[in-house]
Design an enzyme around this catalytic site. Structure first.
Site, PDB file in Angstrom:
ATOM      1  NE  ARG A  71      -4.083   1.836   2.194  1.00 61.83           N
ATOM      2  CZ  ARG A  71      -4.340   2.581   3.260  1.00 61.83           C
ATOM      3  NH1 ARG A  71      -3.703   2.359   4.405  1.00 61.83           N
ATOM      4  NH2 ARG A  71      -5.238   3.546   3.206  1.00 61.83           N
ATOM      5  CG  HIS A  75      -1.507   5.146  -0.658  1.00 61.38           C
ATOM      6  ND1 HIS A  75      -2.357   5.796   0.216  1.00 61.38           N
ATOM      7  CD2 HIS A  75      -2.201   4.059  -1.103  1.00 61.38           C
ATOM      8  CE1 HIS A  75      -3.504   5.137   0.298  1.00 61.38           C
ATOM      9  NE2 HIS A  75      -3.424   4.071  -0.486  1.00 61.38           N
ATOM     10  CG  ASP A  76       6.219   6.901  -3.345  1.00 66.92           C
ATOM     11  OD1 ASP A  76       6.181   8.120  -3.121  1.00 66.92           O
ATOM     12  OD2 ASP A  76       7.219   6.323  -3.819  1.00 66.92           O
ATOM     13  CB  VAL A  79       0.949  11.439  -4.474  1.00 68.21           C
ATOM     14  CG1 VAL A  79       1.123  12.929  -4.192  1.00 68.21           C
ATOM     15  CG2 VAL A  79      -0.432  10.982  -4.021  1.00 68.21           C
ATOM     16  CB  SER A  85       6.907  12.332  -2.101  1.00 69.13           C
ATOM     17  OG  SER A  85       5.899  11.690  -2.854  1.00 69.13           O
ATOM     18  CG  ASN A 103      -1.415   8.627   2.366  1.00 70.49           C
ATOM     19  OD1 ASN A 103      -1.950   7.746   1.709  1.00 70.49           O
ATOM     20  ND2 ASN A 103      -0.635   9.548   1.823  1.00 70.49           N
ATOM     21  N   PRO A 171      -7.526   7.389  -5.050  1.00 70.95           N
ATOM     22  CG  PRO A 171      -7.555   5.351  -6.188  1.00 70.95           C
ATOM     23  CD  PRO A 171      -6.688   6.548  -5.916  1.00 70.95           C
ATOM     24  CG  HIS A 201      -7.834  -4.170  -2.128  1.00 71.25           C
ATOM     25  ND1 HIS A 201      -8.967  -3.510  -2.554  1.00 71.25           N
ATOM     26  CD2 HIS A 201      -6.905  -3.200  -1.925  1.00 71.25           C
ATOM     27  CE1 HIS A 201      -8.739  -2.209  -2.608  1.00 71.25           C
ATOM     28  NE2 HIS A 201      -7.498  -1.997  -2.230  1.00 71.25           N
ATOM     29  CB  THR A 202      -5.266 -10.913  -2.199  1.00 71.57           C
ATOM     30  OG1 THR A 202      -5.370 -12.229  -1.658  1.00 71.57           O
ATOM     31  CG2 THR A 202      -3.806 -10.634  -2.527  1.00 71.57           C
ATOM     32  CB  THR A 260      -5.970 -16.620   2.003  1.00 73.10           C
ATOM     33  OG1 THR A 260      -6.286 -15.880   0.809  1.00 73.10           O
ATOM     34  CG2 THR A 260      -6.776 -17.908   2.020  1.00 73.10           C
ATOM     35  CG  ASP A 265      -4.823 -16.106  -2.085  1.00 73.10           C
ATOM     36  OD1 ASP A 265      -5.485 -15.040  -2.134  1.00 73.10           O
ATOM     37  OD2 ASP A 265      -4.873 -16.879  -1.107  1.00 73.10           O
TER      38      ASP A 265
END
Length: 333
Positions: A71, A75-76, A79, A85, A103, A171, A201-202, A260, A265
């Site tokens: 993540r 997020h880096d 932006v 940053s 964040n 987003p 997102h797994t 999981t 996966d």
């Protein structure tokens, strides 16, 4: 469920070598200096091993580290490009990206700090924090049972980090399909990249605030307390309401992104197909025929998801800007 090992050497070798051609093409797409697969081969040949060791050590103590690192990298890159940053601390006269509203729940900064310290001990002033974060994100996926890939290196560390940039660039969990598509398009990524990278997102955990409106008081569902998003499987919505009771005050309350959550996966896509997608932004992938077909494809084939994930990660992380080599990832030189 504990992270599973790679299924075999064949996949590992494919992941690291077959993507080299794509990685080389991506070098020409970067906005800064060209990235290279052998950028530190002479100047700091043990840099990657040092980063991997730091990530392994952190994962052994905290199962949430892989999700945190992945993540952080996302997020880096969204932006100002992949310039590290997001790692900069706020100062008395500037609120940095890491303290921007989207964040607030970022973590695993300490892993980058530890990796940077190890690399600096080997090669002072050579390896950028942005590159360390890109490597750490790759290792987070690979060490959780996902694919590995060769990471083009040579990113510079940015000197600008503004919290105000995060709200306009990142987003959110409640984003619609059009909002997601616009955010990805703004950084040169396609609808396919949107679906594939959402598969990240797994790994990880979402706090109650990220999906509160989906489990009670859903807009258009009557507006009353307890009205859930009809796209959610009723039993799943009920389980989420138990985990996140009304007027919840527990900061750590929430739900794992899939069963999981410590393993990389394709379970995320399977959950999404069966009314168990956690976030509104996840459910948004099913609102467009093209992306709905992609969800079905990756739910049916973990191998195809892994292959696509490597390609999309390379595209996302190719956003390079000229910059410095920070001595400390939390402050510019």
């Amino acid at each position: 469920m504990a992270p599973q090992p790679h299924s075999g050497r064949r996949r590992s070798r494919w992941s690291c070598w077959a993507v080299r051609g794509l990685a080389i093409v991506l070098m020409s797409l970067t906005g800064g200096d060209a990235l290279s697969l052998d950028h530190y081969r002479q100047s700091c040949p043990k840099a990657e091993a040092a980063v991997t060791a730091a990530v392994k050590q952190a994962i052994a103590k905290d199962r949430t580290v892989p999700a945190g690192l992945l993540r952080l990298h996302f997020h880096d890159c969204f932006v100002r490009g992949c310039d590290g940053s997001v790692l900069l601390d706020s100062t008395s006269n500037n609120t940095a990206e890491k303290d921007g509203p989207p964040n607030a729940s970022l973590h695993a900064f300490f892993v980058v700090d530890n990796a940077k310290a190890a690399v600096e001990a080997l090669c002072p002033g050579v390896v950028s924090c942005a590159d360390i974060l890109a490597l750490a994100a790759r290792d987070a996926v690979a060490l959780s049972g996902g694919p590995s890939w060769a990471v083009p290196l040579g990113r510079g560390d940015g000197r600008v980090s503004l919290a105000s940039d995060t709200t306009s660039s990142l987003p959110g969990p409640g984003s619609t399909f059009d909002q997601l598509k616009q955010a990805f398009h703004a950084v040169g990524l396609s609808a396919k990249d949107l679906v594939v990278l959402s598969g990240g997102h797994t790994l990880g955990f979402a706090h109650c605030s990220s999906f509160e409106t989906r489990i009670r008081g859903f807009p258009g569902g009557g507006g009353g307390a307890g009205v859930a998003d009809p796209a959610l499987r009723p039993s799943f919505a009920a389980a989420l309401r138990r985990a996140c009771p009304a007027n919840n005050t527990a900061k750590g309350a929430g739900a794992w992104m899939d069963p999981t959550s410590a393993a990389f996966d394709n379970a995320y896509f399977k959950m999404l197909q069966t009314g168990r997608g956690l976030l509104a932004s996840d459910e948004a992938l099913l609102t467009h025929p093209k992306t709905r077909r992609m969800v079905a494809l990756y739910a049916a084939s973990q191998g195809k998801f892994f292959q696509a994930f490597v390609s999309s990660m390379l595209r996302m992380s190719a956003q390079n800007q000229p910059g410095e080599i920070r001595a400390n990832c939390r402050r510019h030189n």
